[in-house]
Design a protein around this motif. Sequence first.
Motif, PDB file in Angstrom:
ATOM      1  N   VAL A   1       5.608  -3.245   0.840  1.00  0.00           N
ATOM      2  CA  VAL A   1       5.760  -3.812  -0.502  1.00  0.00           C
ATOM      3  C   VAL A   1       4.521  -4.623  -0.849  1.00  0.00           C
ATOM      4  O   VAL A   1       4.000  -5.378  -0.021  1.00  0.00           O
ATOM      5  CB  VAL A   1       7.025  -4.693  -0.610  1.00  0.00           C
ATOM      6  N   TRP A   2       4.011  -4.416  -2.068  1.00  0.00           N
ATOM      7  CA  TRP A   2       2.922  -5.248  -2.589  1.00  0.00           C
ATOM      8  C   TRP A   2       3.572  -6.289  -3.487  1.00  0.00           C
ATOM      9  O   TRP A   2       3.986  -6.003  -4.611  1.00  0.00           O
ATOM     10  CB  TRP A   2       1.896  -4.419  -3.350  1.00  0.00           C
ATOM     11  N   ARG A   3       3.701  -7.500  -2.958  1.00  0.00           N
ATOM     12  CA  ARG A   3       4.513  -8.519  -3.623  1.00  0.00           C
ATOM     13  C   ARG A   3       3.851  -9.064  -4.879  1.00  0.00           C
ATOM     14  O   ARG A   3       4.542  -9.466  -5.813  1.00  0.00           O
ATOM     15  CB  ARG A   3       4.826  -9.637  -2.625  1.00  0.00           C
ATOM     16  N   ASN A   4       2.524  -9.109  -4.927  1.00  0.00           N
ATOM     17  CA  ASN A   4       1.849  -9.637  -6.113  1.00  0.00           C
ATOM     18  C   ASN A   4       2.066  -8.767  -7.337  1.00  0.00           C
ATOM     19  O   ASN A   4       2.144  -9.259  -8.454  1.00  0.00           O
ATOM     20  CB  ASN A   4       0.346  -9.771  -5.854  1.00  0.00           C
ATOM     21  N   GLY A   5       2.144  -7.467  -7.137  1.00  0.00           N
ATOM     22  CA  GLY A   5       2.242  -6.556  -8.268  1.00  0.00           C
ATOM     23  C   GLY A   5       3.555  -5.840  -8.398  1.00  0.00           C
ATOM     24  O   GLY A   5       3.753  -5.051  -9.323  1.00  0.00           O
ATOM     25  N   GLY A   6       4.488  -6.074  -7.480  1.00  0.00           N
ATOM     26  CA  GLY A   6       5.793  -5.440  -7.591  1.00  0.00           C
ATOM     27  C   GLY A   6       5.756  -3.942  -7.388  1.00  0.00           C
ATOM     28  O   GLY A   6       6.435  -3.195  -8.096  1.00  0.00           O
ATOM     29  N   LEU A   7       4.984  -3.472  -6.406  1.00  0.00           N
ATOM     30  CA  LEU A   7       4.906  -2.039  -6.103  1.00  0.00           C
ATOM     31  C   LEU A   7       5.411  -1.780  -4.691  1.00  0.00           C
ATOM     32  O   LEU A   7       5.225  -2.595  -3.785  1.00  0.00           O
ATOM     33  CB  LEU A   7       3.469  -1.533  -6.232  1.00  0.00           C
ATOM     34  N   LEU A   8       6.037  -0.623  -4.507  1.00  0.00           N
ATOM     35  CA  LEU A   8       6.510  -0.168  -3.211  1.00  0.00           C
ATOM     36  C   LEU A   8       5.707   1.065  -2.809  1.00  0.00           C
ATOM     37  O   LEU A   8       5.410   1.913  -3.646  1.00  0.00           O
ATOM     38  CB  LEU A   8       7.994   0.201  -3.260  1.00  0.00           C
ATOM     39  N   GLY A   9       5.357   1.170  -1.550  1.00  0.00           N
ATOM     40  CA  GLY A   9       4.658   2.340  -1.050  1.00  0.00           C
ATOM     41  C   GLY A   9       5.408   2.935   0.122  1.00  0.00           C
ATOM     42  O   GLY A   9       5.957   2.211   0.960  1.00  0.00           O
ATOM     43  N   CYS A  10       5.451   4.258   0.198  1.00  0.00           N
ATOM     44  CA  CYS A  10       6.082   4.929   1.337  1.00  0.00           C
ATOM     45  C   CYS A  10       5.468   6.298   1.520  1.00  0.00           C
ATOM     46  O   CYS A  10       4.818   6.843   0.620  1.00  0.00           O
ATOM     47  CB  CYS A  10       7.602   5.042   1.164  1.00  0.00           C
ATOM     48  N   GLY A  11       5.657   6.860   2.695  1.00  0.00           N
ATOM     49  CA  GLY A  11       5.208   8.215   2.971  1.00  0.00           C
ATOM     50  C   GLY A  11       6.305   9.207   2.660  1.00  0.00           C
ATOM     51  O   GLY A  11       7.365   8.860   2.129  1.00  0.00           O
ATOM     52  N   SER A  12       6.052  10.453   3.018  1.00  0.00           N
ATOM     53  CA  SER A  12       7.010  11.510   2.728  1.00  0.00           C
ATOM     54  C   SER A  12       6.803  12.655   3.700  1.00  0.00           C
ATOM     55  O   SER A  12       5.685  12.898   4.173  1.00  0.00           O
ATOM     56  CB  SER A  12       6.844  12.005   1.283  1.00  0.00           C
ATOM     57  N   GLU A  13       7.879  13.361   4.011  1.00  0.00           N
ATOM     58  CA  GLU A  13       7.805  14.481   4.937  1.00  0.00           C
ATOM     59  C   GLU A  13       7.202  15.734   4.317  1.00  0.00           C
ATOM     60  O   GLU A  13       7.020  16.734   5.021  1.00  0.00           O
ATOM     61  CB  GLU A  13       9.198  14.768   5.504  1.00  0.00           C
ATOM     62  N   ASN A  14       6.872  15.683   3.036  1.00  0.00           N
ATOM     63  CA  ASN A  14       6.116  16.787   2.418  1.00  0.00           C
ATOM     64  C   ASN A  14       4.631  16.439   2.343  1.00  0.00           C
ATOM     65  O   ASN A  14       3.889  17.022   1.553  1.00  0.00           O
ATOM     66  CB  ASN A  14       6.670  17.137   1.043  1.00  0.00           C
TER      67      ASN A  14
END
Length: 430
Positions: free
Chosen positions: A346-359
């Motif tokens: 989580v990028w708390r300053n900007g309210g963004l979530l990041g994650c990977g993916s199996e594709n």
Amino acid sequence: MLGYGSLWLVQKHPQCLQNLTSPPPPPPLNHDWAMNPPFHFPVPQPFQNQNQTQNPDQQQQQVQDNKPTADDHHLHKSRFEWDFTLSTVVSSPTATGAVSNTLGVIEFDPSETVLATGGIARKIRIYSVKSLLPSNEQPKDDVVSLDHAAACDYYICTPAKLSSLRWRPGSGGRVLGSGDYDGVVTEYDLESRLPIFERDEHGGRRVWSLDYSDSDPVLGASGSDDGTLQMWDPRCEGGDCVARVAPSESGNPVCCVEFNPFGGPLLAVGCADRKAYVYDVRRMAGPVLSFDGHDKTVTYVRFLNGRSMVSAGTDGCLKMWSVDDAREIRTYSGHTNNRSFVGLSVWRNGGLLGCGSENNQVFVYDVRWGEPVWVHEFGPVGNQGCDDRGFVSSVCWRQMGGKEQCTLVAGGSDGVLQVFVGRRKSLAAD
């Protein structure tokens, strides 16, 4: 016998518990110590009909009037879109596509000037963040390609595959903790590049997650395939156990642990029983909150701010929860996750979530919407003709910076590290 919600206290080292006082319990589900978040977003309230005398036709018309239109959706999307660019790719050409190179964890140090990675290759690689970021002279669309051997400052060989890395607070970025597939928690002195602490209390079962509290004294916590969450005091010789609990009644693996980085006594836990839990470290006999909403294993839990947290599961979705009352606020879906650990940051300053993916893609979500705002393809993996495209196995935001620019680092099952720079588009843009 260790059972559901049971607690083991250290008796032969009572000094470990001297500073862990237990004040009177707070009112249920009312955590007065929760801090105000640095990034605030509104928590949606349940719909309430203010006119109880309306007939069914009037009620239906009111619901229709309150639905967002396509123009409203476009307005919100245009105001909060991000422009991400790939700036740097770090790889090992001779080993591209090998499963043994999977990057399982990426972590910035407290100063965010150093980056550490670990995974299946049994190496902790240390990078200078400055060497991975684009220079002022680098054209915006140019991508710099580096080799791991040349890009990393140095590496430390480890006796087992790594699943977790965390910098120990108060060490000035000198001590890095690791959890491995042999069930051992090890701390390394990065100046001498030697292990200085070892804790083997999970019966040889894989340690999935490790974290440290920001409190004084510092506490460590680890979650394992043995079904236990163990909390320990690094001041005690050998890291003797302060508390040991089994969140799941059936002993399901504990996949993730995280202390509340905003302060207070909360410790979040994600389990293979499809639930997440929050414990009060002052009273570990049982969880103070339980979060039930995932259909499969909960692989990650991350505090977004002092009032909410995000969980990830192998049901292919992320969920945001209220830490005040365990209420589910929003579900995020679009990535593919059925069996693997694909990372969550989580990028708390900007309210963004990041994650990977199996594709084999990287996904970015804005906390306000359930659909991704940006997706990037990592590219083909392995030899030509191979059907396995691999997957993105780890992600990490750099917390440093304002709300208009950010840095996201992602690692793949092929061992490739990619660095992205994001810039918020002009609010005046259509």
